[in-house]
Design an enzyme around this catalytic site. Structure first.
Site, PDB file in Angstrom:
ATOM      1  N   TYR A   8     -10.388  -8.839  -0.298  1.00  0.00           N
ATOM      2  CA  TYR A   8     -11.690  -8.165  -0.343  1.00  0.00           C
ATOM      3  C   TYR A   8     -12.768  -8.959  -1.045  1.00  0.00           C
ATOM      4  CZ  TYR A   8      -9.603  -6.554  -4.764  1.00  0.00           C
ATOM      5  OH  TYR A   8      -8.974  -6.487  -5.977  1.00  0.00           O
TER       6      TYR A   8
ATOM      7  N   CYS B 101      33.907  16.945   1.579  1.00  0.00           N
ATOM      8  CA  CYS B 101      33.013  17.920   0.936  1.00  0.00           C
ATOM      9  C   CYS B 101      32.114  18.571   1.994  1.00  0.00           C
ATOM     10  CB  CYS B 101      32.159  17.209  -0.102  1.00  0.00           C
ATOM     11  SG  CYS B 101      30.802  18.204  -0.713  1.00  0.00           S
TER      12      CYS B 101
ATOM     13  N   ALA C 139      11.730 -10.892  19.899  1.00  0.00           N
ATOM     14  CA  ALA C 139      12.841 -11.758  20.265  1.00  0.00           C
ATOM     15  C   ALA C 139      12.353 -13.192  20.476  1.00  0.00           C
ATOM     16  CB  ALA C 139      13.503 -11.236  21.525  1.00  0.00           C
ATOM     17  N   GLU C 140      11.225 -13.315  21.134  1.00  0.00           N
ATOM     18  CA  GLU C 140      10.680 -14.633  21.419  1.00  0.00           C
ATOM     19  C   GLU C 140      10.305 -15.348  20.114  1.00  0.00           C
ATOM     20  OE1 GLU C 140       7.196 -16.026  24.433  1.00  0.00           O
ATOM     21  OE2 GLU C 140       8.146 -14.084  24.744  1.00  0.00           O
TER      22      GLU C 140
ATOM     23  N   CYS D 263      29.515  13.188  -5.575  1.00  0.00           N
ATOM     24  CA  CYS D 263      30.736  13.876  -5.208  1.00  0.00           C
ATOM     25  C   CYS D 263      31.463  12.917  -4.278  1.00  0.00           C
ATOM     26  CB  CYS D 263      30.413  15.174  -4.475  1.00  0.00           C
ATOM     27  SG  CYS D 263      31.881  15.903  -3.742  1.00  0.00           S
TER      28      CYS D 263
ATOM     29  N   GLU E 262     -15.809  -0.012   1.163  1.00  0.00           N
ATOM     30  CA  GLU E 262     -14.430  -0.428   1.480  1.00  0.00           C
ATOM     31  C   GLU E 262     -13.462   0.614   0.958  1.00  0.00           C
ATOM     32  OE1 GLU E 262     -13.749  -4.216  -0.352  1.00  0.00           O
ATOM     33  OE2 GLU E 262     -15.493  -5.086   0.639  1.00  0.00           O
TER      34      GLU E 262
ATOM     35  N   CYS F 157      31.003  19.522  -8.260  1.00  0.00           N
ATOM     36  CA  CYS F 157      30.192  19.654  -7.051  1.00  0.00           C
ATOM     37  C   CYS F 157      29.956  21.131  -6.737  1.00  0.00           C
ATOM     38  CB  CYS F 157      30.901  18.977  -5.877  1.00  0.00           C
ATOM     39  SG  CYS F 157      30.053  19.242  -4.310  1.00  0.00           S
TER      40      CYS F 157
ATOM     41  N   LYS G  38     -13.690   7.480  -7.167  1.00  0.00           N
ATOM     42  CA  LYS G  38     -12.280   7.886  -7.221  1.00  0.00           C
ATOM     43  C   LYS G  38     -12.127   9.253  -6.574  1.00  0.00           C
ATOM     44  CE  LYS G  38      -9.528   5.372  -9.796  1.00  0.00           C
ATOM     45  NZ  LYS G  38      -9.576   5.030 -11.076  1.00  0.00           N
TER      46      LYS G  38
ATOM     47  N   ASP H 263      -4.476   1.348  -3.022  1.00  0.00           N
ATOM     48  CA  ASP H 263      -3.698   1.625  -4.225  1.00  0.00           C
ATOM     49  C   ASP H 263      -2.529   0.653  -4.290  1.00  0.00           C
ATOM     50  OD1 ASP H 263      -3.076   2.851  -6.513  1.00  0.00           O
ATOM     51  OD2 ASP H 263      -2.316   4.701  -5.626  1.00  0.00           O
TER      52      ASP H 263
ATOM     53  N   CYS I 295      32.019  21.857  -3.282  1.00  0.00           N
ATOM     54  CA  CYS I 295      33.477  21.784  -3.125  1.00  0.00           C
ATOM     55  C   CYS I 295      34.219  21.826  -4.454  1.00  0.00           C
ATOM     56  CB  CYS I 295      33.869  20.537  -2.347  1.00  0.00           C
ATOM     57  SG  CYS I 295      33.621  19.029  -3.295  1.00  0.00           S
TER      58      CYS I 295
ATOM     59  N   LYS J 245     -10.431   1.776  -1.213  1.00  0.00           N
ATOM     60  CA  LYS J 245      -9.839   1.286  -2.461  1.00  0.00           C
ATOM     61  C   LYS J 245      -8.325   1.424  -2.325  1.00  0.00           C
ATOM     62  CE  LYS J 245     -10.334   1.523  -7.447  1.00  0.00           C
ATOM     63  NZ  LYS J 245      -8.970   1.714  -7.851  1.00  0.00           N
TER      64      LYS J 245
HETATM   65  S1  IVH Z   1     -13.345  -5.119  -5.775  1.00  0.00           S
HETATM   66  C1  IVH Z   1     -15.378  -7.466  -8.936  1.00  0.00           C
HETATM   67  N1  IVH Z   1     -12.380  -3.913  -3.625  1.00  0.00           N
HETATM   68  O1  IVH Z   1      -9.375  -1.633  -7.725  1.00  0.00           O
HETATM   69  C2  IVH Z   1     -14.765  -6.510  -7.966  1.00  0.00           C
HETATM   70  N2  IVH Z   1     -11.183  -3.710  -5.681  1.00  0.00           N
HETATM   71  O2  IVH Z   1     -10.451  -0.473 -10.280  1.00  0.00           O
HETATM   72  C3  IVH Z   1     -13.314  -6.383  -8.163  1.00  0.00           C
HETATM   73  N3  IVH Z   1      -9.117  -2.430  -5.497  1.00  0.00           N
HETATM   74  O3  IVH Z   1      -8.777  -4.314  -9.904  1.00  0.00           O
HETATM   75  C4  IVH Z   1     -12.634  -5.401  -7.355  1.00  0.00           C
HETATM   76  N4  IVH Z   1      -9.240  -1.998  -3.345  1.00  0.00           N
HETATM   77  O4  IVH Z   1      -7.205  -3.979  -7.890  1.00  0.00           O
HETATM   78  C5  IVH Z   1     -12.221  -4.161  -4.944  1.00  0.00           C
HETATM   79  N5  IVH Z   1     -11.622  -2.940  -1.651  1.00  0.00           N
HETATM   80  C6  IVH Z   1     -11.451  -3.189  -2.962  1.00  0.00           C
HETATM   81  C7  IVH Z   1     -10.350  -2.710  -3.687  1.00  0.00           C
HETATM   82  C8  IVH Z   1     -10.257  -2.999  -5.051  1.00  0.00           C
HETATM   83  C9  IVH Z   1      -8.519  -1.852  -4.455  1.00  0.00           C
HETATM   84  C10 IVH Z   1      -8.583  -2.413  -6.892  1.00  0.00           C
HETATM   85  C11 IVH Z   1      -8.555  -3.776  -7.561  1.00  0.00           C
HETATM   86  C12 IVH Z   1      -9.339  -3.634  -8.817  1.00  0.00           C
HETATM   87  C13 IVH Z   1      -9.349  -2.173  -9.049  1.00  0.00           C
HETATM   88  C14 IVH Z   1     -10.586  -1.745  -9.824  1.00  0.00           C
END
Ligand code: IVH
Length: 670
Positions: free
Chosen positions: A223, A429, A35-36, A424, A114, A406, A312, A118, A409, A116
């Site tokens: 990243y 219904c 709110a603030e 419907c 890190e 439906c 992956k 999606d 009904c 990854k």
């Molecule tokens: S590094 C040169 N770090 O994964 C390094 N990519 O398959 C470039 N992605 O195109 C990517 N999380 O869209 C990096 N922590 C992360 C990531 C990341 C998601 C995606 C990114 C990249 C794709 C590669």
């Protein structure tokens, strides 16, 4: 006010809003209430309207989205946006490690692990600290200029904390919850759903109207730096990320710097197990050499760096047989097909149903009854059929056709203009009424404990509850006659129903299932109009004048209350003693001004035993407290559950009063 005074005020407001926005969206640690924040934003909007010459592109007001574009311009990246090589198992990772160790020639190697994310790879360009350009990856050399959409992402600062020029790379994504919310809204509108959060993020960022992008709560994690930037002053990735964080960019806190490939594997195993607990989807782990000198030594191929690799996660897919397609009529009348599958193990759960969304999708994918199909499940999202195994066909498979009438009904189904779903449109219904009751009692709506989907269906099928008001007229002996309902469950059910009568108006409103009124919309309506009577009297014009209420919702609300059935329903709820007023922030001081917590600023931390922190926050708000996310000198009380951590330390340091859960419960009674 003179322009000079306005200029000064605008500068102060912007500075405050930037800092609060940063705490909220980047650090996830709000320091002021919504709110603030909104109030300051309104002040700024008003001043900028009065003095348009003071509007600037880096103003926090610009997050709402500018004018639609005719198309996206192409942009060339300052340095190529590379992709990553993949690893699918331990062996691939060890081979990667060997290549790195060889290049390091005996020097110790550090990796940064890190998540990854999606989502969609994004490049952001800042010039003298100002956000000037944001682009998609495209083919790695040239992407599309989606600056106007990226500006609407709250966690992308329009101005950095230092006036520096650089290009940063990251991943834009939609949190799981937001993805679900968008798909639910699409479903209610009969629009085709997004298959996964990545598509939803891409779809949101690649639309030409930034105001639409602004409505989706997209987020980002940065990243990396562009190849050329700061390489002379910064020597490692860890240092680079810390620096990006320091200048106000959002970096994923789950990163970890490790010293061996074994530790990398531990990190992978941990996240493979714990990914369902994250608020966003990840599809693997990225492993990067930390030291920039070693990176330079290893170099890149045309497409991918040699110093990084993406592990992956195994695809969460399985093959099973499609036994049947069931038709479900939702509470808005949308008729959706659901696949009934031979049970199969997938991502740790048994899957026997999958969403098929609509007939077009069944046709596009060429799905026939009796087919073997590939089912995919990402995190905790509903499983989906991604493909048909046509090589497994025996000739026995049959085409599927949506019904013309439906199933509940028998009224003829219609396809409304611009919608994909069949509907419907019979207001009485029974299938819709049943879904309406399930929705009303659900956790997000009236939250009636002991009354889940099963009991709701039982009550409906037995003819005891035909509409939601009937719930409040249930008699004890009627309930006792139901199957599987003993004394205890009946008592509990009646007690929860009684308790739900004192819910605040927004829960009732959301529970009514008015089209386009989600829980957020309901809250906005309730907080502005405060009583159902005022809402029932409101015109479309009144409603659209409220911030965040669009014409579609306004029209739907007015049309809903024009129906005499709806008005009767409300009267029966009222007669049963259901509260139809808003109990949130505005009324608190007048209503319950003398409560112990009224007007106090409270922070919750640690695990509570008697309720979730969210429930505790709701209760506190009802009695007039303001619940914030982090401890500051303005905090009156910190309620510390078990395993309280840094917030407790901070409270103690600042001399903020700390209450245990027991003390909190006791004070709540006062
Ligand atoms: S590094 C040169 N770090 O994964 C390094 N990519 O398959 C470039 N992605 O195109 C990517 N999380 O869209 C990096 N922590 C992360 C990531 C990341 C998601 C995606 C990114 C990249 C794709 C590669």
């Amino acid at each position: 006010m003179t322009i000079e005074q306005a200029r000064e005020q605008v500068a102060t407001l912007r500075q405050q809003l930037e800092e609060y926005g940063y705490q909220y969206y980047v650090l996830d640690q709000p320091v002021v209430s919504d709110a603030e924040y909104d109030q300051l934003m309104q002040q700024l909007i008003k001043l900028e309207q009065e003095f348009p010459e003071l509007v600037s592109l880096d103003s926090p007001t610009q997050k709402v989205g500018g004018e639609p574009l005719p198309f996206f311009e192409k942009v060339e990246h300052l340095s190529p946006m590379l992709s990553l090589g993949n690893a699918f198992n331990e062996e691939d990772l060890r081979e990667f490690d060997e290549r790195v160790q060889k290049a390091a020639a005996g020097e110790p190697v550090r990796y940064v692990c890190e998540l990854k994310i999606d989502g969609l790879a994004i490049s952001l360009r800042y010039v003298d600290g100002l956000f000037t350009l944001g682009a998609t990856r495209g083919d790695g050399t040239t992407g599309e200029d989606i600056t106007s959409n990226l500006r609407t992402i709250r966690s992308i600062p329009l101005r950095l904390k230092e006036p520096i020029s650089l290009e940063v790379r990251g991943e834009a994504f939609l949190p799981k919850k937001e993805f679900q919310r968008i798909n639910e809204a699409k479903e209610a509108n009969g629009e085709p759903l997004f298959a996964n959060p990545r598509n939803a993020a891409a779809g949101s960022l690649r639309q030409l109207d930034p105001k639409l992008a602004a409505k989706r709560a997209l987020d980002i994690f940065l990243y990396g730096l562009g190849e050329e930037d700061l390489q002379d002053t910064i020597e490692s990735h860890t240092e680079g990320l810390n620096y990006l964080q320091q200048i106000g960019l959002k970096i994923n806190p789950e990163r970890r710097t490790v010293n061996s490939i074994e530790e990398v594997m531990e990190y992978i195993a941990y996240w493979q197990e714990n990914r369902p607990n994250l608020g966003y989807e990840i599809d693997g782990i990225v492993i990067k050499v930390d030291d920039f000198a070693l990176r330079r030594k290893m170099g890149t191929t045309i497409k991918v760096p040699r110093w990084a690799i993406a592990y992956k996660f195994p695809a969460e897919e399985a093959v099973t047989k499609l036994i049947d397609i069931e038709i479900r009529v939702g509470r808005t009348g949308a008729v959706t097909p659901t696949a009934i599958l031979e049970p199969v193990q997938l991502a740790g759960t048994t899957v026997q149903r999958a969403s098929l969304h609509n007939e077009d999708i069944i046709r596009e994918k060429g799905i026939k009854l009796g087919d073997y199909v590939v089912v995919h499940k990402a995190g905790d999202i509903i499983p989906e059929i991604v493909a048909v195994k046509s090589e497994k066909r025996t000739g026995e498979e049959r085409d599927f056709h949506m019904p013309t009438h439906c199933p509940a009904c028998e009224r003829e189904l219609v396809r409304l203009e611009g919608e994909v779903a069949l509907r419907c449109i019979n207001p009485s219904c029974p299938a819709q009424s049943r879904e309406a009751i399930i929705h009303f009692v659900s956790r997000g709506a009236m939250n009636i404990e002991g009354l889940g989907e099963k009991v709701a269906i039982q009550l409906f099928d037995e003819g005891l509850v035909k509409n939601v008001a009937d719930l409040y007229y249930l008699q004890r002996d009627q309930l006792l006659q139901l199957e599987r309902m003993g004394q205890k469950s009946v008592d509990k059910l009646l007690e929860s129903l009684e308790k739900s009568k004192s819910n605040s108006l927004e829960r009732v409103l959301f529970g009514l299932g008015i089209r386009f009124v989600g829980s957020k919309g309901a809250k906005i309506l309730a907080s502005h109009l405060e009583t159902i009577d005022r809402l029932m009297e409101a015109t479309e014009e009144d409603l659209v004048s409220l911030e965040e209420i669009g014409p579609k919702m306004a029209q739907s609300v007015v049309a809903y209350f024009e129906q005499s059935e709806a008005r009767q329903l409300i009267e029966r709820l009222r007669k049963a003693g259901v509260n139809l007023t808003y109990l949130g922030a505005k009324k608190k001081s007048e209503q319950i001004g003398d409560h112990f917590f009224a007007g106090k600023t409270v922070v919750l931390t640690g695990t509570l035993h008697t309720m979730s922190r969210k429930e505790a926050a709701e209760k506190l708000e009802v009695v007039g407290a303001e619940v914030t996310g982090s401890v500051s000198k303005n905090t009156d009380y910190l309620i510390a559950g078990e395993k309280a951590g840094s917030k407790l330390t901070k409270a103690e340091k600042l001399g903020v009063s700390v209450l245990t859960e027991e003390e909190f419960l006791e004070k709540m009674q006062v």
